[in-house]
Motif scaffolding. Structure first.
Motif, PDB file in Angstrom:
ATOM      1  N   PHE A   9      40.701  33.625  44.314  1.00 10.54           N
ATOM      2  CA  PHE A   9      40.961  34.707  43.376  1.00 10.54           C
ATOM      3  C   PHE A   9      40.772  34.186  41.952  1.00 10.54           C
ATOM      4  O   PHE A   9      41.309  33.137  41.604  1.00 10.54           O
ATOM      5  CB  PHE A   9      42.391  35.235  43.520  1.00 10.54           C
ATOM      6  N   ALA A  10      40.007  34.912  41.142  1.00 11.94           N
ATOM      7  CA  ALA A  10      39.944  34.640  39.699  1.00 11.94           C
ATOM      8  C   ALA A  10      40.942  35.567  39.029  1.00 11.94           C
ATOM      9  O   ALA A  10      40.779  36.791  39.055  1.00 11.94           O
ATOM     10  CB  ALA A  10      38.541  34.888  39.167  1.00 11.94           C
ATOM     11  N   ARG A  11      41.995  34.967  38.472  1.00 11.88           N
ATOM     12  CA  ARG A  11      43.064  35.755  37.846  1.00 11.88           C
ATOM     13  C   ARG A  11      43.050  35.503  36.343  1.00 11.88           C
ATOM     14  O   ARG A  11      43.035  34.357  35.894  1.00 11.88           O
ATOM     15  CB  ARG A  11      44.426  35.392  38.428  1.00 11.88           C
ATOM     16  N   VAL A  12      43.075  36.600  35.557  1.00 13.00           N
ATOM     17  CA  VAL A  12      43.005  36.528  34.104  1.00 13.00           C
ATOM     18  C   VAL A  12      44.280  37.075  33.509  1.00 13.00           C
ATOM     19  O   VAL A  12      44.745  38.154  33.881  1.00 13.00           O
ATOM     20  CB  VAL A  12      41.784  37.328  33.573  1.00 13.00           C
ATOM     21  N   ASP A  22      43.790  33.422  29.411  1.00 16.37           N
ATOM     22  CA  ASP A  22      43.758  32.269  30.301  1.00 16.37           C
ATOM     23  C   ASP A  22      43.257  32.741  31.648  1.00 16.37           C
ATOM     24  O   ASP A  22      43.485  33.884  32.045  1.00 16.37           O
ATOM     25  CB  ASP A  22      45.153  31.654  30.462  1.00 16.37           C
ATOM     26  N   VAL A  23      42.590  31.858  32.364  1.00 13.07           N
ATOM     27  CA  VAL A  23      42.078  32.218  33.680  1.00 13.07           C
ATOM     28  C   VAL A  23      42.462  31.125  34.665  1.00 13.07           C
ATOM     29  O   VAL A  23      42.492  29.940  34.319  1.00 13.07           O
ATOM     30  CB  VAL A  23      40.544  32.433  33.646  1.00 13.07           C
ATOM     31  N   ALA A  74      47.056  42.073  33.372  1.00  7.60           N
ATOM     32  CA  ALA A  74      46.370  40.990  34.063  1.00  7.60           C
ATOM     33  C   ALA A  74      45.264  41.624  34.896  1.00  7.60           C
ATOM     34  O   ALA A  74      45.250  42.842  35.099  1.00  7.60           O
ATOM     35  CB  ALA A  74      47.329  40.206  34.950  1.00  7.60           C
ATOM     36  N   HIS A  75      44.348  40.800  35.363  1.00 11.72           N
ATOM     37  CA  HIS A  75      43.298  41.304  36.247  1.00 11.72           C
ATOM     38  C   HIS A  75      42.904  40.198  37.210  1.00 11.72           C
ATOM     39  O   HIS A  75      42.971  39.012  36.865  1.00 11.72           O
ATOM     40  CB  HIS A  75      42.089  41.787  35.445  1.00 11.72           C
ATOM     41  N   LYS A 115      45.969  27.020  34.913  1.00  6.72           N
ATOM     42  CA  LYS A 115      45.334  28.008  34.050  1.00  6.72           C
ATOM     43  C   LYS A 115      44.808  27.340  32.785  1.00  6.72           C
ATOM     44  O   LYS A 115      45.246  26.259  32.395  1.00  6.72           O
ATOM     45  CB  LYS A 115      46.316  29.122  33.693  1.00  6.72           C
ATOM     46  N   GLY A 116      43.893  27.991  32.140  1.00  5.11           N
ATOM     47  CA  GLY A 116      43.338  27.453  30.908  1.00  5.11           C
ATOM     48  C   GLY A 116      42.023  28.108  30.592  1.00  5.11           C
ATOM     49  O   GLY A 116      41.700  29.186  31.105  1.00  5.11           O
TER      50      GLY A 116
END
Length: 308
Positions: free
Chosen positions: A79-82, A147-148, A106-107, A5-6
């Protein structure tokens, strides 16, 4: 997940599967529009993924989308996780909720690479088109406050990158209290408390597609009907919650609602009314009540409402 993540600029985007522009346009339209899910309680009304329930369920939507992309022989997206940073939050403004906004812890959504650019397929955030990730993130977050991560196998917080790739699993629809079946039920209830017709919006006329049939208007010369009651908790009516009377042919300025029971016999104060929903915010004591709606002298069948 902490290892990958970052900031968006530091992510290893080269690992994300590549789609063509044609695959992106076609795949997004299919996953947004096709009615792929059949609930046991609605065998004759197949449903789309619950894009109109934006408050929760992104993990179930993302995983179901990847299952179908895999089934349709598209390269399986990542998956793009935020995640918001400490003391920050993700805030999404939407007309899909009574409050007009939702705070996410989160999304997540499917992400692919097209001409070297990360593209997110998230019809809950933007139903018109896939979004470049740099355009997707500002819809619900502020630069520097999140962070993503780009996850290969799982939409959840854990298992982002497993040692062995995980094949996408089909959506589970048999338990109405869990998984995507719960999200579909929530989506239905949200349309009702928003005063919208779920049969229309979740059927042939979602808000992002043209509809062959115009929205009907209420007829003051016919009686109203009451189908059910809801609260802001979506199901039972707990004490102190607003009462949503759900039905049809309610006429603003004409329809009245009589509530009797538990020592009450009155015309309820109506706070809002449209064709499909009446909102009553007055607090009633726990008990069973008989509720009838009227268009002038034309009465609906009387229905029992329980307040807990």
């Amino acid at each position: 997940m902490d290892e990958v993540k970052g900031s968006l600029e530091d992510l290893p985007v080269e690992c994300v599967p590549t789609w063509t522009q044609e695959q992106l346009s076609e795949g997004f339209a299919r996953i947004r529009d096709e009615r792929l899910l059949e609930l046991p309680g609605q065998p004759d009304f197949p449903r789309r993924l619950p894009w109109l329930a934006a408050d929760a369920g992104c993990e179930e939507r993302a995983e179901a989308a990847n299952y179908y992309f895999n089934l349709w022989s598209y390269p399986t997206p990542y998956f793009a996780r935020v995640l918001p940073k400490k003391d920050k939050r993700l805030v999404f403004k939407t007309d899909k909720l009574p409050e007009g906004r939702v705070n996410w812890s989160a999304h997540v959504a499917p992400v692919v690479r097209v001409h070297g650019e990360l593209m997110v397929l998230d019809a809950a955030v933007e139903p018109e088109r896939p979004l470049p990730i740099a355009e997707w993130l500002p819809r619900f977050s502020v630069a520097g406050e999140f962070d993503v991560a780009l996850c290969r196998d799982r939409a959840q917080l854990t298992g982002c990158f497993d040692a062995v790739p995980v094949a996408p699993s089909p959506p589970k629809l048999n338990d109405p209290r869990a998984g995507i079946a719960l999200r579909l039920a929530t989506e239905w209830g949200l349309q009702e408390i928003l005063g919208r017709d779920p049969y229309r919006l979740l059927g042939d006329c979602p808000p992002w597609l043209p509809c062959a049939e115009p929205e009907p208007t209420p007829d003051p010369d016919r009686p109203p009907t009451i189908r059910t009651f809801r609260s802001d908790r979506m199901d039972d009516i707990p004490l102190w919650s607003p009462i949503y009377v759900v039905g049809s042919n309610f006429v603003e300025g004409l329809t009245t609602v009589r509530i009797t029971g538990a020592g009450v016999d009155e015309l309820a104060p109506i706070d809002e009314c449209n064709m499909h929903r009446i909102l009553i915010t007055k607090v009633y004591d726990p008990g069973d009540y008989q509720v009838t709606a009227f268009n002038g002298a034309l009465a609906s069948p009387t229905v029992t409402m329980t307040i807990e």
